[in-house]
Each structure stands twice: as structure tokens, then as C-alpha cells.
Design a protein around this motif. Structure first.
Motif, mmCIF file in Angstrom:
data_model
loop_
_atom_site.group_PDB
_atom_site.id
_atom_site.type_symbol
_atom_site.label_atom_id
_atom_site.label_comp_id
_atom_site.label_asym_id
_atom_site.label_seq_id
_atom_site.Cartn_x
_atom_site.Cartn_y
_atom_site.Cartn_z
ATOM 1 N N ALA A 185 4.935 -6.890 -14.091
ATOM 2 C CA ALA A 185 3.733 -7.508 -14.655
ATOM 3 C C ALA A 185 3.325 -6.885 -15.982
ATOM 4 N N GLY A 186 4.058 -5.855 -16.421
ATOM 5 C CA GLY A 186 3.790 -5.259 -17.725
ATOM 6 C C GLY A 186 2.638 -4.276 -17.750
ATOM 7 N N ARG A 187 2.294 -3.695 -16.603
ATOM 8 C CA ARG A 187 1.137 -2.793 -16.562
ATOM 9 C C ARG A 187 1.490 -1.357 -16.927
ATOM 10 N N PHE A 188 2.756 -1.028 -16.995
ATOM 11 C CA PHE A 188 3.177 0.269 -17.522
ATOM 12 C C PHE A 188 4.594 0.134 -18.046
ATOM 13 N N ASP A 189 5.002 1.108 -18.877
ATOM 14 C CA ASP A 189 6.317 1.057 -19.520
ATOM 15 C C ASP A 189 7.296 2.087 -18.968
ATOM 16 N N GLU A 190 6.772 3.233 -18.547
ATOM 17 C CA GLU A 190 7.612 4.323 -18.037
ATOM 18 C C GLU A 190 6.892 5.002 -16.883
ATOM 19 N N LEU A 191 7.662 5.700 -16.068
ATOM 20 C CA LEU A 191 7.119 6.376 -14.895
ATOM 21 C C LEU A 191 7.472 7.854 -14.943
ATOM 22 N N LEU A 192 6.575 8.684 -14.427
ATOM 23 C CA LEU A 192 6.855 10.095 -14.174
ATOM 24 C C LEU A 192 6.482 10.399 -12.730
ATOM 25 N N LEU A 193 7.145 11.408 -12.161
ATOM 26 C CA LEU A 193 6.966 11.709 -10.745
ATOM 27 C C LEU A 193 6.071 12.931 -10.576
ATOM 28 N N GLY A 194 4.949 12.735 -9.887
ATOM 29 C CA GLY A 194 4.030 13.822 -9.604
ATOM 30 C C GLY A 194 4.055 14.254 -8.152
ATOM 31 N N ILE A 195 5.219 14.208 -7.533
ATOM 32 C CA ILE A 195 5.396 14.687 -6.155
ATOM 33 C C ILE A 195 5.779 16.162 -6.217
ATOM 34 N N GLY A 196 5.051 17.007 -5.495
ATOM 35 C CA GLY A 196 5.192 18.436 -5.662
ATOM 36 C C GLY A 196 6.225 19.103 -4.776
ATOM 37 N N TYR A 197 6.138 20.442 -4.751
ATOM 38 C CA TYR A 197 7.184 21.261 -4.148
ATOM 39 C C TYR A 197 7.249 21.170 -2.631
ATOM 40 N N ARG A 198 6.211 20.652 -1.999
ATOM 41 C CA ARG A 198 6.239 20.536 -0.543
ATOM 42 C C ARG A 198 7.103 19.360 -0.061
ATOM 43 N N HIS A 199 7.547 18.539 -0.979
ATOM 44 C CA HIS A 199 8.256 17.314 -0.606
ATOM 45 C C HIS A 199 9.491 17.125 -1.502
ATOM 46 N N MET A 200 10.375 18.095 -1.510
ATOM 47 C CA MET A 200 11.498 18.069 -2.438
ATOM 48 C C MET A 200 12.478 16.933 -2.138
ATOM 49 N N ALA A 201 12.797 16.717 -0.872
ATOM 50 C CA ALA A 201 13.710 15.618 -0.533
ATOM 51 C C ALA A 201 13.099 14.272 -0.918
ATOM 52 N N ARG A 202 11.801 14.158 -0.725
ATOM 53 C CA ARG A 202 11.111 12.920 -1.093
ATOM 54 C C ARG A 202 11.138 12.700 -2.591
ATOM 55 N N ARG A 203 11.056 13.767 -3.367
ATOM 56 C CA ARG A 203 11.162 13.636 -4.831
ATOM 57 C C ARG A 203 12.458 12.922 -5.213
ATOM 58 N N GLN A 204 13.561 13.367 -4.618
ATOM 59 C CA GLN A 204 14.837 12.739 -4.934
ATOM 60 C C GLN A 204 14.899 11.312 -4.433
ATOM 61 N N GLN A 205 14.472 11.100 -3.195
ATOM 62 C CA GLN A 205 14.565 9.768 -2.604
ATOM 63 C C GLN A 205 13.809 8.731 -3.434
ATOM 64 N N VAL A 206 12.577 9.037 -3.772
ATOM 65 C CA VAL A 206 11.758 8.086 -4.537
ATOM 66 C C VAL A 206 12.355 7.861 -5.919
ATOM 67 N N PHE A 207 12.775 8.930 -6.575
ATOM 68 C CA PHE A 207 13.364 8.801 -7.907
ATOM 69 C C PHE A 207 14.602 7.910 -7.867
ATOM 70 N N ASP A 208 15.500 8.179 -6.932
ATOM 71 C CA ASP A 208 16.743 7.416 -6.850
ATOM 72 C C ASP A 208 16.476 5.941 -6.545
ATOM 73 N N GLU A 209 15.546 5.680 -5.637
ATOM 74 C CA GLU A 209 15.251 4.292 -5.279
ATOM 75 C C GLU A 209 14.650 3.521 -6.459
ATOM 76 N N LEU A 210 13.737 4.144 -7.174
ATOM 77 C CA LEU A 210 13.097 3.456 -8.296
ATOM 78 C C LEU A 210 14.062 3.275 -9.460
ATOM 79 N N ARG A 211 14.912 4.254 -9.699
ATOM 80 C CA ARG A 211 15.932 4.088 -10.746
ATOM 81 C C ARG A 211 16.873 2.941 -10.399
ATOM 82 N N ALA A 212 17.239 2.838 -9.132
ATOM 83 C CA ALA A 212 18.112 1.745 -8.701
ATOM 84 C C ALA A 212 17.439 0.395 -8.877
ATOM 85 N N ASP A 213 16.105 0.379 -8.812
ATOM 86 C CA ASP A 213 15.349 -0.859 -9.025
ATOM 87 C C ASP A 213 15.111 -1.156 -10.506
#
Length: 212
Positions: A61-89
């Protein structure tokens, strides 16, 4: 010159809001946050655009152009999972380097990298995708930091160090030269790493030893 791109941050907690503050102070445009825990709230640093599931729709919908990940150190596996899924999209990830940081012209930075104030990145340093350096990290020559890793304030890496994926190095950690840390290594605050750490786990002390 400030970038015209609008950056959204995934995670509206303390880390995400700190990232937004750094971005805004340097004239970057923060579109808002995505967060599953407060999908319609307004934070001190901006509004929440929706949950994680809304990222692709809001980007289309054009509401943003780029993304950054603000998931912290308590969720390291989740950091990778979310990043990989969104990049694939097809969601593009931005980068941020605070102007008070020194980044040598030879440094290579992957997508999603965030470098906080006062960091120093020396000759031929490489930060892979989605690496975040907190304030005052020193990374000496020919060092590699693997994807999705986080370095807490004041971490010091000597030359020719290799850090694996999803590592979290606690505040004030020192790693002497020419050592390798495997994936999923964590260190406690003030740890001094004096040998290779190939196995995942939490290491503390001087010299750093694995907790049993």
C-alpha cells in the motif's frame, strides 16, 4: 543529506523505540512500527501500523519503503526467522549508520544492519545481514560478524575475529585476535574470550567459560 525513504521498524519495544529515536535525530523518516503484542497502539516514538502479518500489505500500500528489525537479544532465533520470511516476501531492509560512528571505506554491510553511536569498524570488516551494534562497539580489522547477531554496548573485537550467526555478545565483552565463535554463542557482561568457542551456549568470566 537525510534519506527520503520511510523506514518502518518491526518491534515497538525498547530496542525499536531506541532505533526510531536515532533515525529521527538524523533526519530519517520513521513510518511507524509493527508489533504483534500491541498491533494498534501509539508509542512515544510513533504509531503501530499493525501486527507482523500486516507488513506485506502495508508495504504494497506504499506506507513504508524499507524495514529494520527491532527484535532484541532474548529472541535470536526469531530475529532470523522473521528476517528470512520477510526477505522472501520481497520486503526491502534498510541500513543505518550513526554519523558519530567511524566506518572504514572497505567495510561491507549486509541488509538490515544498524550501527549505533560511537562504534568503530576498521579495515575490511564485514557485517552480515541484520547485525545490530549497540553504542560504542569496536570492531578491528578483518573481522566478520555473522547474520542476525547483536553486540551490546562496549563490545571489543580484536583483528581477524569470526563471529557466527545469532550470537549475542554481552556488554563490555572482549574477544582477542584471530578467534572464532560458533553460531548461537552468548557471552555475559565483561567476559574476555581467549580461545575459540565452537559450541553454542552461554560463556561468562575472565577467561570466558561455558555455563553448565
Amino acid at each position: 543529506m537525510p534519506s527520503a525513504s520511510r523506514i518502518a521498524i518491526l518491534g515497538a519495544g525498547a530496542l525499536g523505540q531506541q532505533m526510531a529515536q536515532h533515525l529521527r535525530q538524523q533526519g530519517r523518516r520513521v513510518a511507524g512500527f509493527f508489533d504483534d503484542t500491541c498491533p494498534s497502539a501509539t508509542t512515544a516514538e510513533g504509531r503501530v501500523l499493525g501486527p507482523l502479518a500486516a507488513v506485506a500489505t502495508e508495504f504494497a500500500a506504499g506506507r513504508f519503503d524499507e524495514l529494520l528489525l527491532g527484535i532484541g537479544y532474548r529472541h535470536m532465533a526469531r530475529r532470523q526467522q522473521v528476517f528470512d520470511e520477510l526477505r522472501a516476501d520481497g520486503i526491502p531492509f534498510g541500513q543505518f549508520i550513526h554519523p558519530s560512528a567511524f566506518v572504514d571505506a572497505s567495510v561491507q554491510l549486509g541488509p538490515g544492519v544498524f550501527i549505533s553511536p560511537g562504534c568503530v569498524l576498521d579495515l575490511n570488516v564485514t557485517l552480515a545481514a541484520n547485525v545490530l551494534l549497540y553504542t560504542g562497539c569496536l570492531v578491528a580489522h578483518d573481522t566478520f560478524i555473522g547474520a542476525h547477531s547483536l553486540l551490546a554496548p562496549g563490545v571489543r573485537l580484536a583483528g581477524q575475529v569470526a563471529v557466527g550467526e545469532r550470537c549475542f555478545l554481552g556488554i563490555g565483552t572482549t574477544v582477542i585476535d584471530s578467534l572464532a565463535l560458533g553460531a548461537d554463542v552468548r557471552t555475559g557482561g565483561g567476559s574476555v574470550v581467549t580461545r575459540n568457542l565452537p559450541e553454542p551456549g552461554t560463556y561468562v568470566g575472565v577467561p570466558a567459560r561455558r555455563l553448565r
